[in-house]
Design a protein around this motif. Sequence first.
Motif, PDB file in Angstrom:
ATOM      1  N   LEU A   1       0.829  -1.204   0.000  1.00 18.60           N
ATOM      2  CA  LEU A   1       0.000   0.000   0.000  1.00 18.60           C
ATOM      3  C   LEU A   1       0.865   1.256   0.000  1.00 18.60           C
ATOM      4  O   LEU A   1       0.551   2.238  -0.681  1.00 18.60           O
ATOM      5  CB  LEU A   1      -0.916   0.000   1.228  1.00 18.60           C
ATOM      6  CG  LEU A   1      -2.263  -0.707   1.086  1.00 18.60           C
ATOM      7  CD1 LEU A   1      -3.031  -0.646   2.403  1.00 18.60           C
ATOM      8  CD2 LEU A   1      -3.084  -0.084  -0.029  1.00 18.60           C
ATOM      9  N   ASP A   2       1.948   1.223   0.769  1.00 17.91           N
ATOM     10  CA  ASP A   2       2.845   2.382   0.815  1.00 17.91           C
ATOM     11  C   ASP A   2       3.373   2.705  -0.585  1.00 17.91           C
ATOM     12  O   ASP A   2       3.420   3.867  -1.003  1.00 17.91           O
ATOM     13  CB  ASP A   2       4.026   2.105   1.748  1.00 17.91           C
ATOM     14  CG  ASP A   2       3.591   1.999   3.203  1.00 17.91           C
ATOM     15  OD1 ASP A   2       2.487   2.484   3.521  1.00 17.91           O
ATOM     16  OD2 ASP A   2       4.348   1.429   4.001  1.00 17.91           O
ATOM     17  N   ASN A   3       3.770   1.656  -1.283  1.00 17.37           N
ATOM     18  CA  ASN A   3       4.322   1.832  -2.630  1.00 17.37           C
ATOM     19  C   ASN A   3       3.274   2.407  -3.579  1.00 17.37           C
ATOM     20  O   ASN A   3       3.532   3.349  -4.333  1.00 17.37           O
ATOM     21  CB  ASN A   3       4.832   0.485  -3.147  1.00 17.37           C
ATOM     22  CG  ASN A   3       5.744   0.644  -4.345  1.00 17.37           C
ATOM     23  OD1 ASN A   3       5.975   1.755  -4.825  1.00 17.37           O
ATOM     24  ND2 ASN A   3       6.262  -0.470  -4.835  1.00 17.37           N
ATOM     25  N   ALA A   4       2.062   1.839  -3.523  1.00 21.07           N
ATOM     26  CA  ALA A   4       0.989   2.301  -4.412  1.00 21.07           C
ATOM     27  C   ALA A   4       0.601   3.742  -4.106  1.00 21.07           C
ATOM     28  O   ALA A   4       0.406   4.557  -5.023  1.00 21.07           O
ATOM     29  CB  ALA A   4      -0.222   1.385  -4.277  1.00 21.07           C
TER      30      ALA A   4
ATOM     31  N   PHE B   1      -2.744  -2.565  -8.286  1.00 23.32           N
ATOM     32  CA  PHE B   1      -1.693  -3.175  -7.471  1.00 23.32           C
ATOM     33  C   PHE B   1      -2.049  -3.091  -5.986  1.00 23.32           C
ATOM     34  O   PHE B   1      -1.836  -4.042  -5.222  1.00 23.32           O
ATOM     35  CB  PHE B   1      -0.360  -2.471  -7.731  1.00 23.32           C
ATOM     36  CG  PHE B   1       0.745  -2.896  -6.818  1.00 23.32           C
ATOM     37  CD1 PHE B   1       1.426  -4.089  -7.029  1.00 23.32           C
ATOM     38  CD2 PHE B   1       1.108  -2.109  -5.725  1.00 23.32           C
ATOM     39  CE1 PHE B   1       2.446  -4.494  -6.170  1.00 23.32           C
ATOM     40  CE2 PHE B   1       2.124  -2.499  -4.871  1.00 23.32           C
ATOM     41  CZ  PHE B   1       2.795  -3.695  -5.093  1.00 23.32           C
ATOM     42  N   ALA B   2      -2.615  -1.943  -5.574  1.00 18.88           N
ATOM     43  CA  ALA B   2      -3.006  -1.776  -4.169  1.00 18.88           C
ATOM     44  C   ALA B   2      -4.066  -2.801  -3.777  1.00 18.88           C
ATOM     45  O   ALA B   2      -4.008  -3.386  -2.681  1.00 18.88           O
ATOM     46  CB  ALA B   2      -3.528  -0.360  -3.947  1.00 18.88           C
ATOM     47  N   LYS B   3      -5.020  -3.037  -4.655  1.00 24.36           N
ATOM     48  CA  LYS B   3      -6.070  -4.026  -4.367  1.00 24.36           C
ATOM     49  C   LYS B   3      -5.470  -5.425  -4.221  1.00 24.36           C
ATOM     50  O   LYS B   3      -5.843  -6.187  -3.321  1.00 24.36           O
ATOM     51  CB  LYS B   3      -7.115  -4.011  -5.481  1.00 24.36           C
ATOM     52  CG  LYS B   3      -7.941  -2.734  -5.541  1.00 24.36           C
ATOM     53  CD  LYS B   3      -8.932  -2.785  -6.696  1.00 24.36           C
ATOM     54  CE  LYS B   3      -9.772  -1.516  -6.766  1.00 24.36           C
ATOM     55  NZ  LYS B   3     -10.712  -1.543  -7.920  1.00 24.36           N
ATOM     56  N   ARG B   4      -4.532  -5.756  -5.111  1.00 23.73           N
ATOM     57  CA  ARG B   4      -3.892  -7.079  -5.020  1.00 23.73           C
ATOM     58  C   ARG B   4      -3.063  -7.189  -3.744  1.00 23.73           C
ATOM     59  O   ARG B   4      -3.020  -8.248  -3.101  1.00 23.73           O
ATOM     60  CB  ARG B   4      -3.012  -7.325  -6.244  1.00 23.73           C
ATOM     61  CG  ARG B   4      -3.777  -7.461  -7.549  1.00 23.73           C
ATOM     62  CD  ARG B   4      -2.906  -8.090  -8.636  1.00 23.73           C
ATOM     63  NE  ARG B   4      -1.680  -7.333  -8.864  1.00 23.73           N
ATOM     64  CZ  ARG B   4      -1.578  -6.302  -9.712  1.00 23.73           C
ATOM     65  NH1 ARG B   4      -2.648  -5.899 -10.391  1.00 23.73           N
ATOM     66  NH2 ARG B   4      -0.426  -5.684  -9.875  1.00 23.73           N
ATOM     67  N   SER B   5      -2.419  -6.080  -3.375  1.00 21.43           N
ATOM     68  CA  SER B   5      -1.593  -6.090  -2.160  1.00 21.43           C
ATOM     69  C   SER B   5      -2.439  -6.352  -0.927  1.00 21.43           C
ATOM     70  O   SER B   5      -2.029  -7.085  -0.008  1.00 21.43           O
ATOM     71  CB  SER B   5      -0.858  -4.753  -2.016  1.00 21.43           C
ATOM     72  OG  SER B   5       0.061  -4.568  -3.070  1.00 21.43           O
ATOM     73  N   ILE B   6      -3.622  -5.756  -0.884  1.00 23.60           N
ATOM     74  CA  ILE B   6      -4.523  -5.969   0.254  1.00 23.60           C
ATOM     75  C   ILE B   6      -4.930  -7.437   0.341  1.00 23.60           C
ATOM     76  O   ILE B   6      -4.936  -8.044   1.424  1.00 23.60           O
ATOM     77  CB  ILE B   6      -5.757  -5.063   0.126  1.00 23.60           C
ATOM     78  CG1 ILE B   6      -5.343  -3.592   0.261  1.00 23.60           C
ATOM     79  CG2 ILE B   6      -6.807  -5.422   1.170  1.00 23.60           C
ATOM     80  CD1 ILE B   6      -6.443  -2.617  -0.099  1.00 23.60           C
ATOM     81  N   MET B   7      -5.268  -8.026  -0.808  1.00 24.26           N
ATOM     82  CA  MET B   7      -5.664  -9.436  -0.825  1.00 24.26           C
ATOM     83  C   MET B   7      -4.507 -10.330  -0.397  1.00 24.26           C
ATOM     84  O   MET B   7      -4.705 -11.321   0.326  1.00 24.26           O
ATOM     85  CB  MET B   7      -6.139  -9.822  -2.229  1.00 24.26           C
ATOM     86  CG  MET B   7      -7.427  -9.146  -2.656  1.00 24.26           C
ATOM     87  SD  MET B   7      -8.797  -9.495  -1.518  1.00 24.26           S
ATOM     88  CE  MET B   7      -8.918 -11.282  -1.653  1.00 24.26           C
ATOM     89  N   ARG B   8      -3.293  -9.989  -0.805  1.00 31.40           N
ATOM     90  CA  ARG B   8      -2.133 -10.796  -0.425  1.00 31.40           C
ATOM     91  C   ARG B   8      -1.871 -10.678   1.079  1.00 31.40           C
ATOM     92  O   ARG B   8      -1.463 -11.649   1.730  1.00 31.40           O
ATOM     93  CB  ARG B   8      -0.906 -10.365  -1.226  1.00 31.40           C
ATOM     94  CG  ARG B   8      -1.051 -10.623  -2.724  1.00 31.40           C
ATOM     95  CD  ARG B   8       0.173 -10.141  -3.492  1.00 31.40           C
ATOM     96  NE  ARG B   8       1.288 -11.077  -3.347  1.00 31.40           N
ATOM     97  CZ  ARG B   8       1.481 -12.127  -4.136  1.00 31.40           C
ATOM     98  NH1 ARG B   8       0.631 -12.382  -5.127  1.00 31.40           N
ATOM     99  NH2 ARG B   8       2.521 -12.917  -3.951  1.00 31.40           N
ATOM    100  N   MET B   9      -2.113  -9.474   1.632  1.00 31.54           N
ATOM    101  CA  MET B   9      -1.948  -9.295   3.072  1.00 31.54           C
ATOM    102  C   MET B   9      -2.971 -10.137   3.833  1.00 31.54           C
ATOM    103  O   MET B   9      -2.637 -10.802   4.830  1.00 31.54           O
ATOM    104  CB  MET B   9      -2.113  -7.816   3.434  1.00 31.54           C
ATOM    105  CG  MET B   9      -0.963  -6.931   2.978  1.00 31.54           C
ATOM    106  SD  MET B   9      -1.337  -5.172   3.196  1.00 31.54           S
ATOM    107  CE  MET B   9      -1.703  -5.125   4.945  1.00 31.54           C
ATOM    108  N   VAL B  10      -4.225 -10.099   3.366  1.00 31.57           N
ATOM    109  CA  VAL B  10      -5.291 -10.862   4.022  1.00 31.57           C
ATOM    110  C   VAL B  10      -4.974 -12.353   4.000  1.00 31.57           C
ATOM    111  O   VAL B  10      -5.213 -13.083   4.974  1.00 31.57           O
ATOM    112  CB  VAL B  10      -6.644 -10.584   3.339  1.00 31.57           C
ATOM    113  CG1 VAL B  10      -7.716 -11.548   3.845  1.00 31.57           C
ATOM    114  CG2 VAL B  10      -7.064  -9.141   3.576  1.00 31.57           C
TER     115      VAL B  10
END
Length: 317
Positions: free
Chosen positions: A245-248, A282-291
Amino acid sequence: MLGLSAFAFADGSSLGSNPGPSGSPTVGSSDDDGARASPSASVSGGSDSGRERLMMGIADSSEKRSSIKEQFRAAIQNKVDGDQRFNRCSQFTDAAQREACFTQEAGIGDLARDKIKCESDDANASACIRGLKEKVLTAWRWRFAHLIDMAGKLNVSANLTADVEDFKVFVQSEALAFENATTSAEKKQIVNDVLAAWKELRAKILREMVEAKIQKAQTGIERALEVLRNLRDKLQERNQTTPGLDNAISRLEANLAKLDSDNVSLSQKWVSARHSLDAIAFAKRSIMRMVNRMPAEEMRESEVEIPKEVEEADDSS
């Protein structure tokens, strides 16, 4: 509603294509020496006199504008209105088909050959030449009238309404000048002036369209950025690290700075807007990967193909 792509000149150029030198219209005129007039390739500039008349409003007073409109109505519009040949050809949305129809319905063939035939008829040579010139004038009356009609149907913002009206009056004035032109050079210059004015108007419309699209994208990006910031704050309150998220978010902030800048071209803004969509995805994918407790991925930006209308709008600035 008439789309912008339907606004085409006799050369077949429209807002959806590039009316460059290769698309210059052929002036089917027969003057005193029988030459067929064809505009030079350097139509992008037009004559200083024609462009100055347009830029200065060609009619600074409402009285002069009214005079031009009335003269055009009497000399040209009244001859076009009710002409079934013109009405039939004007129904073609494809510029090439419409131009072919104008030429055929006006009875224009090979002008050089037709003039030779006229001159070989000693008894009727003068009348034959006059008839040939009238056919050419008829075709150009149709072209000018159709161009004015299409300009009047353009769906433009209030900011460009005056520009469209100036263009219509300018074409009316040039159409009247074409009626009185006696040489190929004069006719070529008139067509070049009209085409140059059309390209200027077209560029303004394109720029406004592109700017509106970029502004709409920017508004969506700003909303997405606000949502992502709020989400990151909540995750960090739970002591979760948010590298993706920081990167996005950093990328979106940098792109928005470009979109807000007056020193960035429309093409660059278009690329920044497209890359912002990549960052949001990318942010949406990052959230899913975190979950799902998956490792973070590397953010990549896609190759962006800049549309031709964006490049042309850039060139007009």
